[in-house]
Design a protein around this motif. Structure first.
Motif, mmCIF file in Angstrom:
data_model
loop_
_atom_site.group_PDB
_atom_site.id
_atom_site.type_symbol
_atom_site.label_atom_id
_atom_site.label_comp_id
_atom_site.label_asym_id
_atom_site.label_seq_id
_atom_site.Cartn_x
_atom_site.Cartn_y
_atom_site.Cartn_z
ATOM 1 N N PHE A 33 0.836 -1.204 0.000
ATOM 2 C CA PHE A 33 0.000 0.000 0.000
ATOM 3 C C PHE A 33 0.870 1.254 0.000
ATOM 4 O O PHE A 33 0.637 2.193 -0.768
ATOM 5 C CB PHE A 33 -0.922 0.010 1.216
ATOM 6 C CG PHE A 33 -1.769 1.257 1.320
ATOM 7 C CD1 PHE A 33 -2.960 1.350 0.616
ATOM 8 C CD2 PHE A 33 -1.357 2.333 2.095
ATOM 9 C CE1 PHE A 33 -3.730 2.499 0.692
ATOM 10 C CE2 PHE A 33 -2.123 3.474 2.179
ATOM 11 C CZ PHE A 33 -3.316 3.559 1.487
ATOM 12 N N ASN A 34 1.876 1.291 0.871
ATOM 13 C CA ASN A 34 2.745 2.465 0.955
ATOM 14 C C ASN A 34 3.520 2.673 -0.338
ATOM 15 O O ASN A 34 3.683 3.805 -0.793
ATOM 16 C CB ASN A 34 3.713 2.319 2.130
ATOM 17 C CG ASN A 34 3.026 2.449 3.468
ATOM 18 O OD1 ASN A 34 2.103 3.234 3.629
ATOM 19 N ND2 ASN A 34 3.449 1.660 4.434
ATOM 20 N N ASN A 35 4.011 1.594 -0.932
ATOM 21 C CA ASN A 35 4.763 1.704 -2.185
ATOM 22 C C ASN A 35 3.894 2.262 -3.300
ATOM 23 O O ASN A 35 4.334 3.121 -4.081
ATOM 24 C CB ASN A 35 5.323 0.345 -2.594
ATOM 25 C CG ASN A 35 6.307 -0.235 -1.597
ATOM 26 O OD1 ASN A 35 6.573 -1.431 -1.592
ATOM 27 N ND2 ASN A 35 6.850 0.587 -0.699
ATOM 28 N N ALA A 36 2.657 1.774 -3.394
ATOM 29 C CA ALA A 36 1.744 2.262 -4.431
ATOM 30 C C ALA A 36 1.303 3.695 -4.139
ATOM 31 O O ALA A 36 1.213 4.535 -5.043
ATOM 32 C CB ALA A 36 0.525 1.345 -4.524
ATOM 33 N N PHE A 37 1.033 3.991 -2.868
ATOM 34 C CA PHE A 37 0.563 5.320 -2.476
ATOM 35 C C PHE A 37 1.599 6.392 -2.786
ATOM 36 O O PHE A 37 1.254 7.517 -3.161
ATOM 37 C CB PHE A 37 0.226 5.331 -0.984
ATOM 38 C CG PHE A 37 -0.457 6.586 -0.521
ATOM 39 C CD1 PHE A 37 -1.810 6.766 -0.728
ATOM 40 C CD2 PHE A 37 0.257 7.585 0.132
ATOM 41 C CE1 PHE A 37 -2.452 7.913 -0.301
ATOM 42 C CE2 PHE A 37 -0.371 8.736 0.555
ATOM 43 C CZ PHE A 37 -1.733 8.906 0.349
ATOM 44 N N ALA A 38 2.893 6.033 -2.645
ATOM 45 C CA ALA A 38 3.963 6.993 -2.902
ATOM 46 C C ALA A 38 3.896 7.544 -4.326
ATOM 47 O O ALA A 38 4.210 8.710 -4.570
ATOM 48 C CB ALA A 38 5.323 6.332 -2.669
ATOM 49 N N VAL A 39 3.477 6.725 -5.265
ATOM 50 C CA VAL A 39 3.383 7.158 -6.661
ATOM 51 C C VAL A 39 2.004 7.753 -6.961
ATOM 52 O O VAL A 39 1.889 8.821 -7.579
ATOM 53 C CB VAL A 39 3.666 5.977 -7.614
ATOM 54 C CG1 VAL A 39 3.485 6.400 -9.070
ATOM 55 C CG2 VAL A 39 5.084 5.451 -7.396
ATOM 56 N N SER A 114 0.892 1.317 -10.495
ATOM 57 C CA SER A 114 0.773 2.552 -9.723
ATOM 58 C C SER A 114 0.829 3.771 -10.634
ATOM 59 O O SER A 114 0.042 4.716 -10.476
ATOM 60 C CB SER A 114 1.890 2.627 -8.674
ATOM 61 O OG SER A 114 1.851 1.533 -7.796
ATOM 62 N N VAL A 115 1.750 3.755 -11.595
ATOM 63 C CA VAL A 115 1.882 4.874 -12.535
ATOM 64 C C VAL A 115 0.617 5.024 -13.375
ATOM 65 O O VAL A 115 0.073 6.133 -13.522
ATOM 66 C CB VAL A 115 3.107 4.669 -13.448
ATOM 67 C CG1 VAL A 115 3.125 5.707 -14.570
ATOM 68 C CG2 VAL A 115 4.392 4.750 -12.632
#
Length: 202
Positions: A33-39, A114-115
């Motif tokens: 979640f955090n990795n995806a949210f960052a983008v 994510s992008v």
């Protein structure tokens, strides 16, 4: 166009500095979640730039300058695309580096989702902001926040399944669908925003 993008960068540079730290922090955490949210969260940065424009009556100043409605609207999209691309590069490099140091999988497919998800959210949110304005578009802002969190959650779910060794046979089709949606939504969104902006100015 370049001058307008630089203007937006300078205007929200303070927020962008903090955001760079958040990108690195979220990317370093072992959480899909955090990795995806960052983008995905970067899709909201043009909203911040629009808020500053509206508060400072930038539209009135821009009317006295040699900028067309097309330039003013398109620069927000380009600014958003650049922010999303920059966040993806930073996040991807950090995740790849961490995967070499610690026992942690680096999933380029999840980063790509994510992008593409961020591009879709940008295409949905900007016409709402140009149509209603930032102050009146608070309901649209809640929709954007919902899309950001929901998109990050969905991508995180896929990332967690893949990192746990669960086969995800639909990754390719999902990427293809997201790519198609991102291209189509942005192709529709840009002229729609130009039309809304011209009506508001008229």
């Amino acid at each position: 166009m370049k001058a307008l993008i630089l203007k937006d960068t300078y205007v929200i540079w303070r927020q962008m500095k903090y955001f760079l730290v958040l990108i690195l922090l979220f990317s370093a955490l072992p959480s899909g979640f955090n990795n995806a949210f960052a983008v995905i969260y970067t899709s909201m940065l043009p909203y911040t730039a629009l808020a500053y424009d509206e508060r400072s009556k930038w539209d009135q100043m821009a009317a006295m300058m040699p900028y067309s409605s097309r330039d003013i609207v398109l620069c927000k999209y380009v600014f958003g695309w650049l922010c999303i691309g920059g966040a993806a590069v930073l996040s991807g490099l950090l995740q790849a580096a961490l995967s070499l140091v610690i026992d942690r999988a680096f999933l380029p497919g999840t980063l790509a989702m994510s992008v593409l998800g961020a591009l879709c959210i940008l295409a949905i949110s900007l016409p709402l902001m140009f149509r209603m304005g930032v102050e009146k578009g608070r309901l649209g802002m809640f929709l954007v926040i919902f899309l950001v969190c929901g998109g990050a959650g969905a991508i995180a779910s896929i990332a967690d399944d893949m990192s746990n060794g669960t086969p995800f046979a639909f990754q390719g089709p999902v990427l293809a669908i997201l790519l198609f949606a991102a291209v189509v939504l942005n192709a529709i969104s840009v002229p729609l925003s130009m039309r809304f902006y011209a009506k508001r100015q008229g």
